[in-house]
Design an enzyme around this catalytic site. Structure first.
Site, PDB file in Angstrom:
ATOM      1  N   LYS A 119       0.941  -1.037  -0.187  1.00  0.00           N
ATOM      2  CA  LYS A 119       0.063   0.332   0.085  1.00  0.00           C
ATOM      3  C   LYS A 119       1.037   1.238  -0.123  1.00  0.00           C
ATOM      4  O   LYS A 119       0.170   2.640  -0.564  1.00  0.00           O
ATOM      5  CB  LYS A 119      -0.983   0.196   1.120  1.00  0.00           C
ATOM      6  CG  LYS A 119      -2.196  -0.985   1.540  1.00  0.00           C
ATOM      7  CD  LYS A 119      -3.112  -1.700   2.209  1.00  0.00           C
ATOM      8  CE  LYS A 119      -3.635  -2.208   2.075  1.00  0.00           C
ATOM      9  NZ  LYS A 119      -3.355  -3.198   1.298  1.00  0.00           N
ATOM     10  N   GLU A 203      -3.299   7.744   7.643  1.00  0.00           N
ATOM     11  CA  GLU A 203      -4.095   8.188   7.306  1.00  0.00           C
ATOM     12  C   GLU A 203      -4.072   9.365   8.084  1.00  0.00           C
ATOM     13  O   GLU A 203      -5.514   8.685   9.610  1.00  0.00           O
ATOM     14  CB  GLU A 203      -4.684   7.581   6.219  1.00  0.00           C
ATOM     15  CG  GLU A 203      -3.555   7.519   4.714  1.00  0.00           C
ATOM     16  CD  GLU A 203      -4.806   6.245   4.133  1.00  0.00           C
ATOM     17  OE1 GLU A 203      -5.458   5.929   4.596  1.00  0.00           O
ATOM     18  OE2 GLU A 203      -4.659   5.787   2.536  1.00  0.00           O
ATOM     19  N   HIS A 238     -13.816  -1.763   9.864  1.00  0.00           N
ATOM     20  CA  HIS A 238     -13.523  -2.288   8.726  1.00  0.00           C
ATOM     21  C   HIS A 238     -13.686  -2.841   7.980  1.00  0.00           C
ATOM     22  O   HIS A 238     -12.752  -2.808   6.902  1.00  0.00           O
ATOM     23  CB  HIS A 238     -12.203  -1.533   8.528  1.00  0.00           C
ATOM     24  CG  HIS A 238     -11.461  -0.410   9.814  1.00  0.00           C
ATOM     25  ND1 HIS A 238     -12.008   0.673   9.745  1.00  0.00           N
ATOM     26  CD2 HIS A 238     -11.106  -0.764  10.913  1.00  0.00           C
ATOM     27  CE1 HIS A 238     -12.250   1.605  10.479  1.00  0.00           C
ATOM     28  NE2 HIS A 238     -11.013   0.535  11.470  1.00  0.00           N
ATOM     29  N   ARG A 294      -5.945  -8.718  -6.551  1.00  0.00           N
ATOM     30  CA  ARG A 294      -6.492 -10.450  -6.707  1.00  0.00           C
ATOM     31  C   ARG A 294      -8.243 -10.385  -6.367  1.00  0.00           C
ATOM     32  O   ARG A 294      -8.576  -8.956  -6.989  1.00  0.00           O
ATOM     33  CB  ARG A 294      -6.634 -10.596  -4.704  1.00  0.00           C
ATOM     34  CG  ARG A 294      -7.357 -10.029  -3.559  1.00  0.00           C
ATOM     35  CD  ARG A 294      -7.636 -10.278  -2.642  1.00  0.00           C
ATOM     36  NE  ARG A 294      -7.179  -9.419  -1.798  1.00  0.00           N
ATOM     37  CZ  ARG A 294      -8.209  -9.211  -1.462  1.00  0.00           C
ATOM     38  NH1 ARG A 294      -9.596  -9.518  -1.741  1.00  0.00           N
ATOM     39  NH2 ARG A 294      -9.134  -8.194  -0.329  1.00  0.00           N
TER      40      ARG A 294
END
Length: 498
Positions: A119, A203, A238, A294
């Site tokens: 990421k 973030e 999440h 994926r």
């Protein structure tokens, strides 16, 4: 030169293993299920052409064991391995080891997984391409005091994420600076345990955001197109639990711009096969969240609105003989919703529910699709993810799709373990979901507490007493009368959705 697979190994379990087996059967390809000792006699085990046990129940000793999976595929005579989703599906080392063993990895290259699946690296790539990013910190300096300083610079609330993570693992929300050290260390430990790397990034937490993702697909020549969008804003801790295609939140212009951005980052990563580019959307602005290299759990809703088979396309691409047809213009038709069915008790805050599935029935009908890995008589064990099935519906528009999903869930029968079906029905019936205005805080705002368990009616109590008496061989007049008076529906409803 294109090759023709005659046997594919499946390095996964549950409903995704079944999904891959079905796609292989349509292509006339045999399958080798690489399974753990705990998954003997599962649905995929019964469906596969050949089965090979690769280790005991703990995932580190079976499904996450790279060499065990490769040895199993070689022993089974497979020319390719499909990793499904989760486990090793986004592990570049696995993809590389598979290719070195002379087997084809059905998915993007190890290089693309490293480029986009990490990421932090993905965000660096996106920054170079000019894609909008959520403010944050993606640096190599991972000392906790340094990360706390970065949290202060970004401004609370801040979310900590595992660099190699997914599925909500290794994510922590910092709302108070005094909690930052503990939460960062916890995220690093969880990231190390789940993904083999403690690396995290930070973030700014967008508290009114929608989660929108685009299905991208790179063909055998490397040409990337997108198959439109999905909305996945309904998330608990999440992790998505309801997904739909297409998103009710996008204008045509926003959809076009986000689709172009998704294709741009996938093309930069030299992507082949199925992948997903995820965005956060708030106040009309979108930000790149991550790229999942994926197949996604929610891929069926895209298949339903576009009439495509993404798993077959993955296999054909790996064979080298799938190319996007420029004459074929794909336009979404109608609306599709997917609900994830978990073995858990919604009346006790979602605690896992394990045990023997005594009875299972998924009602058939137009616009209904089920993806499941367990049959009646199978056992839900505590070793793996508690998702036991996915229910997918399609209808001409979103309101009709919502009503159909509620009907289908009410008619579905799972007896033996608790499921989240009552929870899903409550969510689908909520006015914000119906209006399509839900954000990623929807569950936290409206469904933070466990559902209140409905009390049995007097008729249900009498029927239950009668049934118990019959089991004990001592039928009561009142209970027998209730059970023979044509009041069987309460008993049926008691079974449904438990």
């Amino acid at each position: 030169m294109p090759v023709k697979f005659t046997r594919i190994a499946i390095a996964n379990r549950g409903e995704v293993a079944v999904r891959i087996i079905k796609a292989c059967e349509e292509l006339g390809i045999e399958t080798v299920l690489l399974h753990s000792e705990a998954d003997i006699n599962s649905r995929a085990y019964r469906m596969a052409t050949k089965t090979i046990c690769i280790g005991p129940a703990p995932t580190a000793e079976s499904y996450l064991n790279i060499q065990a999976n490769i040895n199993g595929a070689l022993a089974g005579g497979a020319q390719a391995i499909h990793p499904g989703f989760g486990f090793l599906s986004e592990n570049a080392d696995f993809a590389e080891a598979v290719e070195k063993a002379g087997i084809t990895f059905i998915g993007p290259s190890a290089e693309a997984i490293r480029s986009l699946g990490d990421k932090v690296h993905c965000k660096e790539l996106a920054k170079k391409a000019g894609l909008p990013l959520v403010p944050g910190y993606q640096g190599e300096h991972q000392d906790v005091p340094h990360l706390i300083e970065q949290v202060k610079k970004i401004g609370l609330p801040v979310i900590v994420k595992a660099a190699a993570g997914g599925g909500g693992r290794g994510m922590k929300l910092i709302t108070k600076i005094e909690d930052a050290a503990e939460l960062i260390e916890s995220a690093q430990r969880e990231a190390q345990s789940a993904f083999g790397s403690p690396k995290v990034f930070l973030e700014k937490y967008l508290d009114r955001a929608k989660h929108i993702e685009f299905q991208v697909f790179g063909d055998s020549t490397g040409q990337v197109i997108h198959f439109f969008d999905r909305e996945c804003s309904v998330q608990r801790r999440h992790q998505k639990i309801i997904e739909e295609a297409t998103s009710p939140s996008l204008t045509d212009d926003l959809r076009r711009r986000m689709g172009e951005a998704a294709c741009a980052i996938a093309t930069l990563g030299k992507y082949k096969g199925a992948g997903t580019v995820e965005f956060l959307l708030q106040d009309g602005e979108f930000y790149l969240l991550e790229v999942n290299t994926r197949l996604q759990v929610e891929h069926p809703v895209t298949e339903e609105v576009l009439g495509v088979d993404l798993v077959k396309m993955q296999i054909l691409t790996a064979q080298g003989d799938f190319v996007h047809d420029p004459k074929q213009v794909r336009v979404p038709r109608g609306h599709s919703i997917e609900c994830r069915i978990y073995a858990e008790n919604p009346f006790m805050g979602g605690v896992p529910s394990t045990g023997l599935l005594g009875h299972v029935a998924w009602p058939e009908g137009p616009g209904r699709r089920y993806e499941y890995g367990f049959d009646e008589g199978d056992t839900i064990t505590p070793f793996y993810d508690p998702m036991i099935a996915k229910v997918i519906v399609w209808d001409e528009n979103r309101p009709r799709a919502i009503q159909k999903m509620i009907r289908v869930l009410k008619d579905s029968v799972v007896f033996g373990v608790h499921t989240n079906i009552p929870y899903l029905i409550e969510i689908l019936s909520h006015k914000e979901f119906v209006m399509g205005t839900m954000t990623t805080r929807f569950i936290e705002t409206y469904f933070a507490e466990a559902l209140k368990e409905p009390e049995l009616t007097e008729v249900e109590k009498k029927i239950a007493a009668g049934a118990l008496a019959q089991v004990r061989g001592v039928a009561t007049a009142e209970g027998s009368a209730a059970m023979t008076a044509g009041v069987s529906s309460p008993w049926s409803s008691f079974w449904r959705g438990v």
